[in-house]
Structure formats: C-alpha cells, structure tokens
Design an enzyme around this catalytic site. Structure first.
Site, mmCIF file in Angstrom:
data_model
loop_
_atom_site.group_PDB
_atom_site.id
_atom_site.type_symbol
_atom_site.label_atom_id
_atom_site.label_comp_id
_atom_site.label_asym_id
_atom_site.label_seq_id
_atom_site.Cartn_x
_atom_site.Cartn_y
_atom_site.Cartn_z
ATOM 1 N N GLU A 174 -67.147 -25.603 36.185
ATOM 2 C CA GLU A 174 -66.954 -25.511 37.636
ATOM 3 C C GLU A 174 -67.496 -26.761 38.331
ATOM 4 O O GLU A 174 -66.954 -27.203 39.347
ATOM 5 C CB GLU A 174 -67.627 -24.254 38.189
ATOM 6 C CG GLU A 174 -67.073 -22.955 37.638
ATOM 7 C CD GLU A 174 -65.570 -22.832 37.789
ATOM 8 O OE1 GLU A 174 -65.001 -23.417 38.736
ATOM 9 O OE2 GLU A 174 -64.944 -22.154 36.949
ATOM 10 N N HIS A 185 -62.971 -33.149 42.881
ATOM 11 C CA HIS A 185 -62.799 -33.163 44.339
ATOM 12 C C HIS A 185 -63.416 -34.417 44.939
ATOM 13 O O HIS A 185 -62.809 -35.088 45.787
ATOM 14 C CB HIS A 185 -63.438 -31.912 44.937
ATOM 15 C CG HIS A 185 -63.185 -31.754 46.400
ATOM 16 N ND1 HIS A 185 -64.055 -31.071 47.232
ATOM 17 C CD2 HIS A 185 -62.176 -32.197 47.206
ATOM 18 C CE1 HIS A 185 -63.575 -31.095 48.458
ATOM 19 N NE2 HIS A 185 -62.449 -31.764 48.474
#
Length: 229
Positions: free
Chosen positions: A100, A107
């Site tokens: 994660e 991003h």
C-alpha cells in the site's frame, strides 16, 4: 434467458482462476501471518519507515476495520491498514503494508498508469453498474438496440479499468519488495515469503480482469447473435 445461454462456458476459465486466486491469497496470507518478521516491525511501522525514507512525511498511516481491507486513498493521502496488518509483525503484515505504501509512492511520483486508472474511476463505476443494466434492457427488448450498444460501450470502460489496474498493482508490489530489501526490513528468505503473499494478491486482480474481458466478449456475442436472428 440470456443468463443460461451457451456463451456461459466463456466464463468458466475466469471462475476457476478466481477460485484458485482466492485459495492462494487465503492460504498464503494465513501461512505467513504466523511467521514473525525478524525486524519485529509492525505493518504501520514498516509503512511509516518507507514513507519517511522517501520524504513523504505528510502521508498518514491509519488503521481501518475489516480483513484485507487495506488500501491507499490518493484523495486524502492516507494509507489505511486493516487492524491485523496495522498492528501485526508478521511477514504478511509487513508485505501488505509495504504494498500500500508502494501506491503512495506511485501517487507522489506521478506514475502514469495510476493516474490513468484514477481518471477511469467515474466511467468504470458507471460501466459496471448502469452499463450492465443497459445491456440487460437492450437484450430483453429487441427494439432498444441503441441502448444495448451504449451499454456495451459503457461496460468496456469498466473492463479497461480492470486491465489498467494490473500494472498498477504489480508495480506497487515490485516497489514494496525492493524497498523492504533496501531498508533491510526483511531478509532473503523473508522477502520470498512476502513475494508469495503479494503474488497471490495480484492473482486476484488477474482473475478480475479476465472475468471482465470474458464477460464483455460474451455480451458482444449475444448481441451479434440477436442481430443475426
């Protein structure tokens, strides 16, 4: 009823792969969740260490309820880890948390496939919901041929979303394993265990993509068969 026509056989490979993927993620996660990492880091600590080492101090790591409900929210820049991953010190916990964190790094770096997937979210949601309903209406009411075509077009965007998801997930896992090794959070044998967990998780995305593609092919074949009648 088009639900029971011969094209249903197209979905068999996807169903079998999905069952196998669920078996693999269940057994792999359970097995490596019983093996404590030598570093003793919890999933939350591993995620925080990776974020800090990459200068992402403003990305938060928070617990969330549920089993394997872990995800990264790019809108709020928050990594949300299920409680057993957040608090756990197992290889499974560290691997999932690092994965994660890989999304947070994607991003931050402007990873194009992730940006593309994010742009597809609205149309993908429409395609998987309203698109399917339009297809059903178009198939059951022959006069609504245009609605059928629009439904298939909308569903195509949902399929593309599933396909675009594959490189995003595999890249996040690759980043996770590399960072865990470089940060010396996991040793050689431990990395192999973490890779087994992440590969099993990735297989579920492959199964979902295959199911979406085959369902789209099935809809197209049914539509063409109806036009030929």
């Amino acid at each position: 009823m088009f639900f029971w026509d011969p094209t249903m056989v197209l979905l068999i490979p996807a169903i079998l792969l999905s069952l196998y993927a669920q078996f693999k993620i269940s057994t792999s996660y359970k097995h490596y969740s019983q093996i404590r990492s030598q570093s003793g880091l919890t999933g939350a600590q591993a995620a925080r260490a990776i974020l800090n080492s990459n200068g992402l101090y403003d990305v938060r790591v928070e617990p969330i309820r549920g089993h394997l409900s872990d995800h990264y929210d790019p809108r709020t820049r928050v990594i949300k880890l299920s409680e057993d991953v957040y608090q756990g010190t197992s290889l499974s916990s560290v691997a999932v948390a690092a994965h994660e964190t890989g999304h947070a790094l994607q991003h931050a770096s402007g990873y194009f496939p992730m940006q593309l997937r994010s742009s597809f979210v609205p149309v993908a949601n429409f395609g998987s919901g309203a698109g399917t309903m339009l297809i059903m209406v178009g198939l059951f009411v022959p006069q609504f041929g245009l609605i059928l075509q629009l439904g298939i077009l909308a569903f195509t965007f949902a399929v593309l979303f599933q396909i675009i998801t594959l490189p995003v997930e595999y890249n996040a896992s690759h980043r996770a394993l590399t960072l865990l090794q470089e940060g010396r959070m996991l040793g050689g044998e431990e990395v192999r265990g973490a890779r087994a967990v992440l590969n099993a998780a990735a297989l579920t995305y492959v199964a979902a993509a295959l199911a979406a593609v085959l369902q789209l092919v099935r809809f197209i074949l049914i539509a063409r068969g109806r036009d030929d009648d």
